[in-house]
Design a protein around this motif. Structure first.
Motif, PDB file in Angstrom:
ATOM      1  N   VAL A 239      23.972 -33.626  35.758  1.00  0.00           N
ATOM      2  CA  VAL A 239      25.034 -32.970  36.180  1.00  0.00           C
ATOM      3  C   VAL A 239      24.771 -31.933  37.008  1.00  0.00           C
ATOM      4  O   VAL A 239      23.841 -31.211  37.054  1.00  0.00           O
ATOM      5  CB  VAL A 239      25.498 -32.443  34.685  1.00  0.00           C
ATOM      6  N   ILE A 240      25.912 -31.867  38.074  1.00  0.00           N
ATOM      7  CA  ILE A 240      25.629 -31.010  39.202  1.00  0.00           C
ATOM      8  C   ILE A 240      27.063 -30.119  39.245  1.00  0.00           C
ATOM      9  O   ILE A 240      28.057 -30.652  39.219  1.00  0.00           O
ATOM     10  CB  ILE A 240      25.723 -31.766  40.577  1.00  0.00           C
ATOM     11  N   ALA A 241      26.687 -28.803  39.068  1.00  0.00           N
ATOM     12  CA  ALA A 241      27.970 -27.972  39.325  1.00  0.00           C
ATOM     13  C   ALA A 241      27.988 -27.004  40.163  1.00  0.00           C
ATOM     14  O   ALA A 241      26.806 -26.352  40.388  1.00  0.00           O
ATOM     15  CB  ALA A 241      28.102 -27.304  37.938  1.00  0.00           C
ATOM     16  N   GLU A 242      28.764 -26.980  41.281  1.00  0.00           N
ATOM     17  CA  GLU A 242      28.513 -25.851  42.373  1.00  0.00           C
ATOM     18  C   GLU A 242      29.929 -24.973  42.490  1.00  0.00           C
ATOM     19  O   GLU A 242      30.901 -25.450  41.986  1.00  0.00           O
ATOM     20  CB  GLU A 242      28.553 -26.559  43.726  1.00  0.00           C
ATOM     21  N   THR A 243      29.710 -23.542  42.568  1.00  0.00           N
ATOM     22  CA  THR A 243      30.561 -22.791  42.661  1.00  0.00           C
ATOM     23  C   THR A 243      31.747 -23.115  43.670  1.00  0.00           C
ATOM     24  O   THR A 243      31.526 -23.624  44.790  1.00  0.00           O
ATOM     25  CB  THR A 243      30.102 -21.367  43.133  1.00  0.00           C
ATOM     26  N   LYS A 244      32.945 -23.026  43.319  1.00  0.00           N
ATOM     27  CA  LYS A 244      34.097 -23.494  44.301  1.00  0.00           C
ATOM     28  C   LYS A 244      33.976 -22.225  45.397  1.00  0.00           C
ATOM     29  O   LYS A 244      34.602 -22.704  46.572  1.00  0.00           O
ATOM     30  CB  LYS A 244      35.500 -23.363  43.620  1.00  0.00           C
ATOM     31  N   GLY A 245      33.631 -21.071  45.132  1.00  0.00           N
ATOM     32  CA  GLY A 245      33.494 -19.986  46.231  1.00  0.00           C
ATOM     33  C   GLY A 245      32.336 -19.933  46.594  1.00  0.00           C
ATOM     34  O   GLY A 245      31.267 -20.598  46.203  1.00  0.00           O
TER      35      GLY A 245
END
Length: 518
Positions: A239-245
């Protein structure tokens, strides 16, 4: 592997919503600061998250081993929780990996003994005499002709488990018993990959030395050994989560692994790291960041860092992608019950092996955090034995925290950190007892705040860490060991490098960039 139906997804989102606060962030958010981010980290969140993983394991037969229902439910919980924030771009990275499991049994002179199977072990059985192997089984010459047709007794140390078992097979052994070279629970290792091995089991140092004493006294020892190994391909997920900002050309990445071993639920190893970084990820949704933050939840770490290796190899296929990761932080076991506060030795001053340029700054920032809260700290070997290994291989500045596994806590460390001397940092490591009942909540909370502090620092300013100009690792510098000076309000550093190596999980072989399983 279960299918993620719409009904299941809806139920999971509802469950997460009941457990975690994750409102959609407003358009205008204040810039993140360490103090503000740490203030949002609470013990209630950590307890809730750990209980979620415990409940998932309980409902799935007691573990969260990769490719199982327990691991898949862990993955979906993380994916749905992060997606529901609206703050992150979240990816479910699917791939196929070889799973190894099975059972082993051992009896000595008719009495059943505790024994563990090795990952990627070979199936087979033996009913034969026990023969001690000379030295440590590193050379084929260590195996006498008497080993042929019998069971080899081999001490751990100096070379990979796989080499010992392969040498035993070459010598014609019907099986092998590899005993630990340090006190502590019976911890099985890995052979890294399938091969031509004598069927092997692990036993404790106490049991192994008792067998050796019988043989040296001339007492015959009869062994009944059986290994039923399972090898199968399983679908699994990162699972990879990156800030949109934030600036996506300058990324601060951090990670923890989501799988357990087959014997237990893995709530410290590495449920603590998983929930620690998840809690920080949720708190971060209240703030704006200058640099993008990427959270990696890695699968199949217990099988040789397979999830992080897959991820790094995937992004390496796109030119320049890996160099956008300015630093990587790893958190694998941060709530051990008999804990010490260990920091990966990025500058090489304790264990004589540096990380890529910038790793020294990461280590120093963690040190400064512990000093700021009046806590002691020490160093742990930066040897590639957890999911930071693939990042080191690509010259990414790295660091992280660790509270200890199966190694024994020293009297000096008890003076620093409290706890019990001559006992493992985590006596439940890789065992059924690695449950929510055996977490050190004070260490869990403080280390999660340390994670928050680092993310706030680097999400705002990466000037201490040089850009990655090449993904070819430079030769990691070695320095002579030296005594370390005290710092902070209490004795904050100790010179333990000459006394013992605070080792990580011994689960990989001689592959480049990995620690040797010995």
């Amino acid at each position: 592997m279960r299918n993620l139906t719409l009904a299941t997804l809806t139920a999971l989102v509802a469950r997460c919503a009941a457990t975690w606060p994750h409102p959609h962030p407003p358009k205008d958010l204040p810039p993140v600061t360490s103090e503000a981010l740490q203030a949002l980290i609470s013990l209630d969140q950590l307890e809730s998250g750990a209980q979620q993983l415990q409940s998932i394991a309980d409902a799935a037969g007691g573990n969260r081993v990769f490719g199982s229902k327990g691991h898949n439910d862990t993955v979906y919980f993380l994916y749905d929780t992060l997606l529901a924030t609206g703050y992150y771009d979240v990816e479910l990275q699917e791939f196929i990996e070889l799973f190894s499991g099975g059972t082993a049994s051992l009896s000595i002179n008719g009495e059943v003994q505790d024994a563990n199977i090795f990952t990627y072990d070979s199936s087979g059985s033996a009913s034969a005499s026990l023969v001690a192997v000379d030295n440590l089984g590193y050379e084929v010459a260590d195996y006498s002709t008497e080993v042929s047709g019998n069971v080899a007794l081999i001490s751990r140390g100096e070379c990979p488990f796989a080499l010992k078992a392969a040498n035993a097979a070459t010598a014609g052994a019907a099986g092998a018993i590899i005993y630990n070279n340090v006190p502590g629970p019976n911890i099985a290792g890995t052979f890294t990959e399938p091969g031509d091995y004598a069927p092997a089991v692990s036993v404790t140092q106490e049991d192994g030395e008792a067998l050796l004493a019988q043989l040296e006294a001339g007492t015959p020892v009869t062994v009944e050994l059986e290994v039923n190994a399972v090898l199968e391909n399983r679908t699994t997920f990162n699972v990879i989560a990156e800030t949109k900002g934030g600036d996506h050309e300058n990324v601060i990445a951090l990670g923890a692994h989501t799988d357990s071993v087959e014997k237990g639920p893995g709530i410290n190893d590495d449920g603590s790291g998983t929930i620690g970084i998840l809690t920080v990820a949720l708190a971060l949704t209240k703030f704006a960041v200058t640099n993008a933050v990427r959270f990696g939840f890695w699968t199949a770490e217990e099988f040789g860092l397979k999830g992080s290796e897959h991820y790094v190899s995937t992004i390496n296929q796109t030119a320049g992608e890996i160099t956008k990761i300015r630093a990587y932080l790893n958190f694998d076991m941060i709530a051990s019950p008999n804990y010490a506060y260990f920091i990966y030795d990025g500058d090489g001053s304790s264990f004589n092996l540096t990380g890529p340029p910038g790793s020294d700054a990461i280590e120093a920032d963690f040190q400064a955090f512990y000093v700021s809260v009046g806590e002691n700290y020490s160093a742990t070997a930066f040897d590639g034995r957890s999911d930071y290994g693939p990042f080191l291989e690509n010259n990414i500045p790295s660091g992280g925290l660790f509270t200890g596994a199966e190694d024994i806590k020293t009297a000096e460390e008890v003076e620093q950190f409290g706890g019990t001397a001559d006992e493992p940092y985590d006596s439940n490591y890789h065992q059924a007892g690695d449950t929510i009942a055996n977490l050190a909540w004070d260490a869990f909370l403080l280390n999660t705040k340390a994670i928050a502090n680092s993310i706030a620092l680097y999400a705002t300013d990466l000037s201490k860490i040089p850009p990655v100009t090449s993904t070819t690792p430079a030769k990691r510098a070695w320095y002579p060991s030296r005594e370390l000076t005290a710092s902070g309000p209490r004795k904050a550093r100790t010179a333990l490098a000459e006394k013992r190596s605070v080792s990580r999980k011994r689960h990989t072989g001689c592959k480049k960039g990995h620690a040797v399983a010995i």
